[in-house]
Design a protein around this motif. Structure first.
Motif, PDB file in Angstrom:
ATOM      1  N   ALA A 131      39.978  31.599  37.544  1.00  0.00           N
ATOM      2  CA  ALA A 131      39.937  30.151  37.332  1.00  0.00           C
ATOM      3  C   ALA A 131      41.341  29.587  37.502  1.00  0.00           C
ATOM      4  CB  ALA A 131      39.393  29.818  35.948  1.00  0.00           C
ATOM      5  N   ASP A 132      41.421  28.290  37.784  1.00  0.00           N
ATOM      6  CA  ASP A 132      42.731  27.644  37.944  1.00  0.00           C
ATOM      7  C   ASP A 132      43.302  27.300  36.574  1.00  0.00           C
ATOM      8  OD1 ASP A 132      42.767  27.732  40.760  1.00  0.00           O
ATOM      9  OD2 ASP A 132      41.458  25.983  40.862  1.00  0.00           O
ATOM     10  N   GLN A 133      43.623  28.343  35.824  1.00  0.00           N
ATOM     11  CA  GLN A 133      44.105  28.157  34.459  1.00  0.00           C
ATOM     12  C   GLN A 133      45.402  28.922  34.237  1.00  0.00           C
ATOM     13  OE1 GLN A 133      42.643  26.045  32.131  1.00  0.00           O
ATOM     14  NE2 GLN A 133      41.436  25.454  33.921  1.00  0.00           N
ATOM     15  N   ILE A 134      46.363  28.244  33.647  1.00  0.00           N
ATOM     16  CA  ILE A 134      47.652  28.832  33.305  1.00  0.00           C
ATOM     17  C   ILE A 134      48.004  28.416  31.885  1.00  0.00           C
ATOM     18  CG2 ILE A 134      50.110  28.883  33.828  1.00  0.00           C
ATOM     19  CD1 ILE A 134      48.841  27.953  36.759  1.00  0.00           C
ATOM     20  N   TRP A 135      48.261  29.396  31.040  1.00  0.00           N
ATOM     21  CA  TRP A 135      48.696  29.151  29.665  1.00  0.00           C
ATOM     22  C   TRP A 135      50.064  29.782  29.477  1.00  0.00           C
ATOM     23  CZ3 TRP A 135      45.544  27.606  25.117  1.00  0.00           C
ATOM     24  CH2 TRP A 135      44.307  27.063  25.492  1.00  0.00           C
ATOM     25  N   VAL A 159      45.083  34.418  29.430  1.00  0.00           N
ATOM     26  CA  VAL A 159      43.845  33.716  29.775  1.00  0.00           C
ATOM     27  C   VAL A 159      43.079  34.528  30.813  1.00  0.00           C
ATOM     28  CG1 VAL A 159      45.092  32.308  31.473  1.00  0.00           C
ATOM     29  CG2 VAL A 159      42.842  31.572  30.669  1.00  0.00           C
ATOM     30  N   GLY A 160      41.764  34.658  30.609  1.00  0.00           N
ATOM     31  CA  GLY A 160      40.910  35.392  31.532  1.00  0.00           C
ATOM     32  C   GLY A 160      39.458  35.109  31.220  1.00  0.00           C
ATOM     33  N   PRO A 161      38.515  35.770  31.898  1.00  0.00           N
ATOM     34  CA  PRO A 161      37.092  35.534  31.651  1.00  0.00           C
ATOM     35  C   PRO A 161      36.688  35.749  30.188  1.00  0.00           C
ATOM     36  CG  PRO A 161      37.386  36.760  33.679  1.00  0.00           C
ATOM     37  CD  PRO A 161      38.732  36.692  33.033  1.00  0.00           C
ATOM     38  N   ALA A 162      37.369  36.660  29.498  1.00  0.00           N
ATOM     39  CA  ALA A 162      37.072  36.903  28.087  1.00  0.00           C
ATOM     40  C   ALA A 162      37.645  35.817  27.180  1.00  0.00           C
ATOM     41  CB  ALA A 162      37.587  38.272  27.644  1.00  0.00           C
ATOM     42  N   PHE A 195      35.573  31.707  25.771  1.00  0.00           N
ATOM     43  CA  PHE A 195      34.919  32.892  26.320  1.00  0.00           C
ATOM     44  C   PHE A 195      33.972  32.477  27.441  1.00  0.00           C
ATOM     45  CE2 PHE A 195      31.335  36.012  26.077  1.00  0.00           C
ATOM     46  CZ  PHE A 195      32.037  37.118  26.530  1.00  0.00           C
ATOM     47  N   ARG A 196      34.206  33.036  28.644  1.00  0.00           N
ATOM     48  CA  ARG A 196      33.457  32.672  29.848  1.00  0.00           C
ATOM     49  C   ARG A 196      33.507  31.156  30.104  1.00  0.00           C
ATOM     50  NH1 ARG A 196      28.008  36.444  29.194  1.00  0.00           N
ATOM     51  NH2 ARG A 196      29.080  38.448  29.241  1.00  0.00           N
ATOM     52  N   ASN A 197      34.552  30.537  29.649  1.00  0.00           N
ATOM     53  CA  ASN A 197      34.713  29.085  29.791  1.00  0.00           C
ATOM     54  C   ASN A 197      36.202  28.769  29.864  1.00  0.00           C
ATOM     55  OD1 ASN A 197      34.053  26.356  29.916  1.00  0.00           O
ATOM     56  ND2 ASN A 197      33.965  26.131  27.695  1.00  0.00           N
ATOM     57  N   GLU A 198      36.875  29.378  30.843  1.00  0.00           N
ATOM     58  CA  GLU A 198      38.332  29.298  30.928  1.00  0.00           C
ATOM     59  C   GLU A 198      38.870  27.892  31.140  1.00  0.00           C
ATOM     60  OE1 GLU A 198      40.094  32.648  33.392  1.00  0.00           O
ATOM     61  OE2 GLU A 198      37.968  32.827  33.845  1.00  0.00           O
ATOM     62  N   ALA A 199      38.036  27.029  31.720  1.00  0.00           N
ATOM     63  CA  ALA A 199      38.501  25.674  32.000  1.00  0.00           C
ATOM     64  C   ALA A 199      38.638  24.842  30.732  1.00  0.00           C
ATOM     65  CB  ALA A 199      37.561  24.979  32.973  1.00  0.00           C
ATOM     66  N   SER A 200      38.114  25.343  29.624  1.00  0.00           N
ATOM     67  CA  SER A 200      38.170  24.613  28.360  1.00  0.00           C
ATOM     68  C   SER A 200      39.499  24.844  27.648  1.00  0.00           C
ATOM     69  CB  SER A 200      37.017  25.061  27.457  1.00  0.00           C
ATOM     70  OG  SER A 200      37.165  24.531  26.160  1.00  0.00           O
TER      71      SER A 200
END
Length: 218
Positions: free
Chosen positions: A115-119, A155-158, A176-181
């Motif tokens: 996902a396009d997620q960076i923390w 951050v990952g699928p888990a 969890f399974r909602n990385e965009a949140s």
């Protein structure tokens, strides 16, 4: 569902040695990247979009970083906590073409491969996530501060997981399974780890004694 069980993992000798010397390494869909004790940056040739490949050699990349993360994109932080994203990563240019300085300061960051997620976290253990990431805007638009205090985040699928200065473990509710949140709060999870990594339905971590643990999420 978050399980309350960590499994200590002890492996038989199945590790394969790779030539080179790195203090930090990261594998993701954009290949294997690492930094050495002098903060020099390396890309593992032949690993772009091929997570099962061990590659064919190390390519020295211009610049200096103390930590790097490979996912859908490649990000890193310098000794001064400056933030950079690698530009121009394509099949014809797997090592990219240059670094773009992204406004802000972080001591550690993590990029998702799915996902396009960076923390990331800053020098004061404040927590941030990057917003506005799109195909046309791969560096995103801004940093959103998240409540809480962590020294390391992943951050990952888990989902989003982190550890604080006391090695306490936290899961970000709703990710969890909602990385965009951005999630809705931090759930304290039993155990103590100094570093953690969120994978696909599994979370890995190491404690202060360098013991390795996994946690399976369903």
């Amino acid at each position: 569902m978050i399980h309350n069980l960590w499994k200590n993992i002890v492996y038989e000798p199945t590790w394969k040695s790779i030539a080179g010397l790195l203090k930090f390494v990261s594998v993701g869909s954009k290949g294997v990247w690492g930094v050495d004790p002098n903060d020099d940056i390396y890309y593992r040739s032949g690993t772009l979009e091929d997570g099962e490949s061990s590659g064919s050699g190390w390519v020295n990349i211009a610049g200096k970083l103390k930590q790097i993360s490979s996912g859908r994109s490649v990000w890193g932080v310098s000794a001064n906590d400056d933030i950079f994203i690698r530009q121009g990563l394509t099949a014809s240019s797997p090592a990219g073409t240059g670094w773009l300085n992204v406004p802000g300061k972080l001591k550690q960051l993590d990029v998702s491969s799915t996902a396009d997620q960076i923390w990331g976290v800053d020098a004061n253990d404040n927590i941030y996530r990057r917003t506005g990431i799109t195909t046309d805007q791969p560096a995103g638009i801004d940093w959103e501060q998240i409540d809480g205090s962590l020294k390391f985040v992943s951050v990952g699928p888990a989902g989003v997981w982190g550890v604080n200065a006391n090695d306490d473990i936290f899961y970000r509710t709703g990710t969890f399974r909602n990385e965009a949140s951005a999630g809705s709060g931090w759930e304290h999870v039993e155990g103590n780890l100094k570093q953690i990594s969120s994978g696909d339905n599994i979370v890995w971590g190491v404690n202060v004694n360098d013991d390795i643990f996994i946690r399976e999420e369903r």
